[in-house]
Design a protein around this motif. Structure first.
Motif, PDB file in Angstrom:
ATOM      1  N   LEU A 143     -58.626   8.064 -22.561  1.00  0.00           N
ATOM      2  CA  LEU A 143     -57.482   8.853 -22.133  1.00  0.00           C
ATOM      3  C   LEU A 143     -57.621   9.039 -20.620  1.00  0.00           C
ATOM      4  O   LEU A 143     -58.674   9.457 -20.135  1.00  0.00           O
ATOM      5  CB  LEU A 143     -57.474  10.204 -22.840  1.00  0.00           C
ATOM      6  N   ARG A 144     -56.575   8.694 -19.891  1.00  0.00           N
ATOM      7  CA  ARG A 144     -56.582   8.838 -18.429  1.00  0.00           C
ATOM      8  C   ARG A 144     -55.711  10.032 -18.055  1.00  0.00           C
ATOM      9  O   ARG A 144     -54.534  10.085 -18.396  1.00  0.00           O
ATOM     10  CB  ARG A 144     -56.047   7.560 -17.778  1.00  0.00           C
ATOM     11  N   LEU A 145     -56.303  11.010 -17.371  1.00  0.00           N
ATOM     12  CA  LEU A 145     -55.592  12.203 -16.930  1.00  0.00           C
ATOM     13  C   LEU A 145     -55.575  12.219 -15.404  1.00  0.00           C
ATOM     14  O   LEU A 145     -56.619  12.357 -14.770  1.00  0.00           O
ATOM     15  CB  LEU A 145     -56.263  13.463 -17.486  1.00  0.00           C
ATOM     16  N   LYS A 146     -54.390  12.068 -14.836  1.00  0.00           N
ATOM     17  CA  LYS A 146     -54.245  11.889 -13.384  1.00  0.00           C
ATOM     18  C   LYS A 146     -53.423  13.028 -12.778  1.00  0.00           C
ATOM     19  O   LYS A 146     -52.393  13.425 -13.329  1.00  0.00           O
ATOM     20  CB  LYS A 146     -53.583  10.547 -13.096  1.00  0.00           C
ATOM     21  N   SER A 147     -53.857  13.517 -11.634  1.00  0.00           N
ATOM     22  CA  SER A 147     -53.053  14.497 -10.912  1.00  0.00           C
ATOM     23  C   SER A 147     -51.779  13.825 -10.398  1.00  0.00           C
ATOM     24  O   SER A 147     -51.790  12.632 -10.076  1.00  0.00           O
ATOM     25  CB  SER A 147     -53.854  15.081  -9.740  1.00  0.00           C
ATOM     26  N   PRO A 148     -50.666  14.537 -10.327  1.00  0.00           N
ATOM     27  CA  PRO A 148     -49.402  13.913  -9.920  1.00  0.00           C
ATOM     28  C   PRO A 148     -49.434  13.388  -8.485  1.00  0.00           C
ATOM     29  O   PRO A 148     -50.036  14.012  -7.592  1.00  0.00           O
ATOM     30  CB  PRO A 148     -48.395  15.063 -10.052  1.00  0.00           C
ATOM     31  N   GLU A 149     -48.814  12.239  -8.284  1.00  0.00           N
ATOM     32  CA  GLU A 149     -48.663  11.632  -6.958  1.00  0.00           C
ATOM     33  C   GLU A 149     -50.004  11.630  -6.221  1.00  0.00           C
ATOM     34  O   GLU A 149     -50.988  11.123  -6.725  1.00  0.00           O
ATOM     35  CB  GLU A 149     -47.561  12.367  -6.195  1.00  0.00           C
ATOM     36  N   ARG A 150     -50.057  12.224  -5.038  1.00  0.00           N
ATOM     37  CA  ARG A 150     -51.316  12.257  -4.262  1.00  0.00           C
ATOM     38  C   ARG A 150     -51.952  13.636  -4.255  1.00  0.00           C
ATOM     39  O   ARG A 150     -52.744  13.944  -3.352  1.00  0.00           O
ATOM     40  CB  ARG A 150     -51.040  11.807  -2.816  1.00  0.00           C
TER      41      ARG A 150
END
Length: 344
Positions: free
Chosen positions: A13-20
């Motif tokens: 599962l990849r959890l990424k903060s939005p944009e930069r």
């Protein structure tokens, strides 16, 4: 060469903060899936290849969501085990900008694949119709049992007559279970026909030194030719070494090219100046998929390295781990169409 492509490893599962944004600058994390060998499988499927991904996921709603995502992209999931009372590994991604690098935080301990044993998979049966098997150095770094699975899969693939590739993919944060990367990866490399790596991977995973500075932004291709020759000298089973050459100017701008030492000579690819990078995670996996596809469809090693670099160049424009790039798009870029004009 007929048959299917097989990859083995962990999907997370990849959890990424939005944009930069920095972690928790907003209360949102974007949820997708990804992981080295799964990324390669999806790329190969987009190229029109018959590909199977072998792994283990939890037998719950998260695991089901992961399987549906792979199926959506045409990947065969019949060799993926569903394990009760287990978990899916997670990685958190904060995308960098300018001189601030991207940041990855792993949460993978006790995942379904980290606890898997070779006996959990019928590798001989899985490899029966395989023409190519691929694994990375990420999976053997997770646990001893995952490393044992990777080795068993490689042996079964060779026994079945399939080509075997390994992307060394050194991850310092993962090697924690007592064995060094060199100890494990040198053993695995004995069963590979094709080695894919960057210069740091070769040094950290195989103990073969290169006289280069990966932070300088400058490349000396003679160093990489010598490095590839040393790999082939120490591992007589290896016929092709493909080395990615990334010039990191900033988080947003990279120079991108590669070199290949093959059966017929040493080849350098076209060079791309990639600006305004959307997502570089998975760039190496898309390169590996490009090498696998090209070498299995053609004996032209110059074409193979150009195709792989073009495929991975395009990945830098796509958000997420997966390279959702069609074969025709890669071939167009190989022929020089990199204008970005609207296709009507």
């Amino acid at each position: 060469m007929s048959g299917k492509y097989v990859t083995f490893g962990e999907i997370m599962l990849r959890l990424k903060s939005p944009e930069r944004q920095r972690f928790f600058q907003s209360p949102v994390l974007e949820a997708t899936f990804g992981g080295g060998e799964a990324n390669v499988a999806v790329s190969l499927s987009f190229f029109g290849d018959d590909v199977s991904f072998v792994s283990a996921v939890p037998d719950n709603a998260i695991g089901e969501g992961c399987l549906r995502e792979l199926m959506k992209y045409g990947v065969d999931i019949s060799a993926i085990n569903k394990v009760k009372d287990s978990r899916l590994g997670v990685y958190y991604l904060e995308t960098g900008a300018n001189q601030r690098p991207s940041l990855v935080v792993y949460d993978r301990s006790g995942s379904a694949i980290s606890n898997a044993k070779p006996s959990d998979f019928d590798f001989d049966g899985i490899m029966k119709d395989a023409k190519w098997f691929h694994v990375t150095g990420i999976t053997p770094a997770i646990s001893q049992s995952a490393a044992d699975c990777a080795l068993s899969a490689m042996k079964a693939a060779r026994k079945a007559g399939a080509k075997v590739s390994i992307d060394l993919n050194y991850r310092k944060k993962l090697w924690k279970y007592g064995k060094s990367a060199v100890e494990v990866m040198r053993e695995l490399t004995k069963y590979a026909d094709v080695v894919i790596a960057n210069e740091e991977d070769i040094q950290k995973c195989l103990g073969i030194e290169a006289d280069s500075d990966v932070t300088s932004g400058e490349l000396d291709t003679k160093v990489y030719q010598k490095l590839a020759e040393e790999v082939k000298k120490e591992f007589s089973n290896v016929s092709v070494v493909a080395i990615t050459l990334r010039e990191s100017k900033s988080a947003d701008r990279n120079g991108w090219s590669a070199a290949l030492s093959g059966k017929t000579g040493f080849y350098l690819s076209r060079h791309y100046d990639i600006t305004d990078i959307v997502d570089r995670v998975g760039g190496g996996d898309s390169f590996a998929a490009g090498i696998i596809h090209a070498l299995s469809h053609s004996d032209d090693e110059q074409y193979a390295i150009n195709f792989a670099v073009a495929a991975s160049c395009l990945k830098h424009s796509i958000d997420g781990d997966f390279n959702l790039t069609r074969l025709s798009e890669v071939e167009a870029l190989c022929k020089g169409d990199g204008s970005g004009r609207v296709q009507r």
